[in-house]
Design an enzyme around this catalytic site. Structure first.
Site, PDB file in Angstrom:
ATOM      1  N   TYR A 124      66.723  22.811  78.167  1.00 44.05           N
ATOM      2  CA  TYR A 124      66.353  23.952  78.998  1.00 44.05           C
ATOM      3  C   TYR A 124      67.420  24.298  80.072  1.00 44.05           C
ATOM      4  O   TYR A 124      67.515  25.360  80.677  1.00 44.05           O
ATOM      5  CB  TYR A 124      64.885  23.909  79.658  1.00 44.05           C
ATOM      6  CG  TYR A 124      63.829  23.928  78.743  1.00 44.05           C
ATOM      7  CD1 TYR A 124      63.568  23.006  78.038  1.00 44.05           C
ATOM      8  CD2 TYR A 124      63.014  25.100  78.963  1.00 44.05           C
ATOM      9  CE1 TYR A 124      62.491  22.990  77.019  1.00 44.05           C
ATOM     10  CE2 TYR A 124      62.051  25.310  78.239  1.00 44.05           C
ATOM     11  CZ  TYR A 124      61.660  24.265  77.429  1.00 44.05           C
ATOM     12  OH  TYR A 124      60.662  24.402  76.469  1.00 44.05           O
ATOM     13  N   LYS A 191      62.510  10.152  73.096  1.00 46.60           N
ATOM     14  CA  LYS A 191      62.962   9.705  71.660  1.00 46.60           C
ATOM     15  C   LYS A 191      64.045   9.116  71.840  1.00 46.60           C
ATOM     16  O   LYS A 191      65.133   9.461  71.024  1.00 46.60           O
ATOM     17  CB  LYS A 191      62.944  11.335  70.874  1.00 46.60           C
ATOM     18  CG  LYS A 191      63.238  11.071  69.292  1.00 46.60           C
ATOM     19  CD  LYS A 191      61.792  11.004  68.543  1.00 46.60           C
ATOM     20  CE  LYS A 191      62.110  10.891  67.195  1.00 46.60           C
ATOM     21  NZ  LYS A 191      60.882  10.669  66.239  1.00 46.60           N
ATOM     22  N   ASP A 224      56.505  11.541  69.254  1.00 49.75           N
ATOM     23  CA  ASP A 224      55.875  12.104  67.959  1.00 49.75           C
ATOM     24  C   ASP A 224      54.528  11.263  68.145  1.00 49.75           C
ATOM     25  O   ASP A 224      53.590  11.678  67.704  1.00 49.75           O
ATOM     26  CB  ASP A 224      56.701  12.048  66.767  1.00 49.75           C
ATOM     27  CG  ASP A 224      57.593  10.818  66.603  1.00 49.75           C
ATOM     28  OD1 ASP A 224      57.725  10.192  67.773  1.00 49.75           O
ATOM     29  OD2 ASP A 224      58.335  10.631  65.846  1.00 49.75           O
ATOM     30  N   ASP A 248      57.108  20.282  77.893  1.00 49.75           N
ATOM     31  CA  ASP A 248      56.748  21.701  77.835  1.00 49.75           C
ATOM     32  C   ASP A 248      55.716  21.527  76.440  1.00 49.75           C
ATOM     33  O   ASP A 248      54.593  22.271  76.691  1.00 49.75           O
ATOM     34  CB  ASP A 248      58.023  22.545  77.574  1.00 49.75           C
ATOM     35  CG  ASP A 248      57.545  23.940  77.211  1.00 49.75           C
ATOM     36  OD1 ASP A 248      56.588  24.408  77.860  1.00 49.75           O
ATOM     37  OD2 ASP A 248      58.412  24.903  77.010  1.00 49.75           O
TER      38      ASP A 248
END
Ligand code: NAD
Length: 360
Positions: A124, A191, A224, A248
């Site tokens: 972002y 991640k 995930d 988000d």
């Protein structure tokens, strides 16, 4: 004490839900001098910009802003006014509580999660290179030279910066929040197995900061897996700290768990300025119909009162709101099945105000 607070009704459904939230807050007896300013579509018509200087100045001076949703206009040079305000005022924390109110339309129960999302960096940050542009081709050449990896010439590139400084700030905020609010566990999402130098850095900082808070349980989860776990057993999660993008996405997942966007609000907090807003957007198709749920806007007001230390007023509103939702008589369409009786935005607001003991 009189608080001077900037109020941005925004556009679309913004003005109708902001009016209700303002009246609900006032019903607690708290004294606020609202500095009402424009942003969004009406402001483009009047000032030729979605965010005029006098709005920015008002937030700068008052330091506290309650904000309705704002449509992201196409072709003004702003990717999003919401992202612009966060970047401009360096509001590096996005804090979003997700709690199930009895009576909300959900299959889950006993969920009480707070997502703390880094608000400035990650994908972002707005560092983007368009396919085919000269600087993009130069960057591709640079990357190929440094890494030996071949990239297609028709590649667009978005950069994901994550710094030690910002990671430390958001993670420390997360652990402090947990400690102050009697929370037991902080889960850090990443991640890092794939993005070793951005998410890996975030995780490394998290592990170091966690050592300063031995009273708070710490765990980390790959994003995930986190998405699946949240759907399977959301009740075991407490405070979740994430880099920007995962925060988000998981926020909307949690909004879905607790009964929809109409019940989800957030605080954007910096060193000395804070902006409180619903998570949902301006829902243009419902503009002016006075049928949408005002709860997220009211919950944004609750977050603001909490930030101001106005605990009595905060608790009064939360009690009234949760009673109205539980009773299910004066609630908007999104609490009901198709065809079931419901009320409009104003009637739900009136019912909440009556519970507080005030008058519309
Ligand atoms: P949206 O959140 O405005 O609406 C999506 C759908 O969610 C609506 O059609 C409606 O069915 C439901 N919904 C939203 N708010 C509701 C409420 N209070 N009560 C009941 N149902 C509600 O998302 P969108 O349509 O993708 O975006 C519309 C505009 O809002 C876009 O321009 C977008 O950029 C902007 N936006 C602004 C913010 C913000 O101001 N922080 C956040 C998200 C989107």
């Amino acid at each position: 004490m009189v608080y001077k607070i900037t109020l941005l009704p925004g556009d679309g459904i913004g003005p109708e839900i902001t009016e209700v939230a303002k009246k609900v807050i006032e019903a607690t007896g708290i004294n606020i001098d609202w500095d009402i300013k424009m942003a969004g579509e009406e402001s483009i018509k009047k000032y030729g910009t979605p965010i005029p200087d006098e709005t920015i100045k008002s937030i700068e001076e008052n330091k506290i802003c309650l904000k309705g949703p704002i449509t992201t206009p196409i072709g003004t040079g702003f990717r999003s006014i919401n992202v612009f305000l966060r970047q401009y005022f360096n509001l590096y924390v996005c804090l979003r509580p997700f709690k199930i109110y009895k009576g909300a339309r959900t299959k889950f129960e006993n969920v009480d999660i707070v997502i703390i999302r880094e608000n400035m960096e990650d994908l972002y940050a707005g560092i983007e290179f368009e396919k085919g542009k000269e600087e993009t081709l130069e960057l591709i050449k640079f990357i190929e030279g440094k890494t030996g990896k071949k990239l297609n010439k028709n590649t667009g590139i978005s950069i994901k910066p994550i710094s030690v400084e910002n990671s430390e700030k958001i993670l420390r905020f997360g652990f402090e929040y947990a400690r102050k609010n009697n929370r037991k566990k902080v889960t850090v999402v990443h991640k890092a197995n794939i993005m070793k130098y951005s998410d890996g850095l975030f995780l490394e900082v998290a592990k170091n900061i966690a050592k300063e808070y031995p009273d708070i349980e710490f765990e980390d989860k790959i994003v995930d897996n986190m998405a699946m776990q949240l759907v399977q057993k959301p009740e075991i999660y407490d405070v979740i700290v994430c880099p920007n993008l995962y925060g988000d996405i998981l926020s909307d997942l949690c909004a879905g768990i607790i009964g929809g966007l109409g019940l989800s609000a957030g605080a954007n907090i910096g060193e000395d300025v804070a902006i409180f807003e619903p998570t949902h957007g301006s829902a243009p198709k419902y503009k002016g119909q006075k049928k949408v749920n005002p709860s997220a806007m009211i919950l944004a007001g609750i977050l603001m009162l909490d930030y101001l230390g106005e605990i009595e007023a905060r608790d009064k509103i939360e009690k009234a709101l949760s009673e109205v939702i539980r009773e299910g008589k004066y609630v908007t369409y999104d609490f009901k099945e198709e065809g079931e009786k419901c009320v409009g935005t104003i009637e739900m607001g009136e019912a909440i105000i009556e519970k507080i003991g005030g008058k519309w």
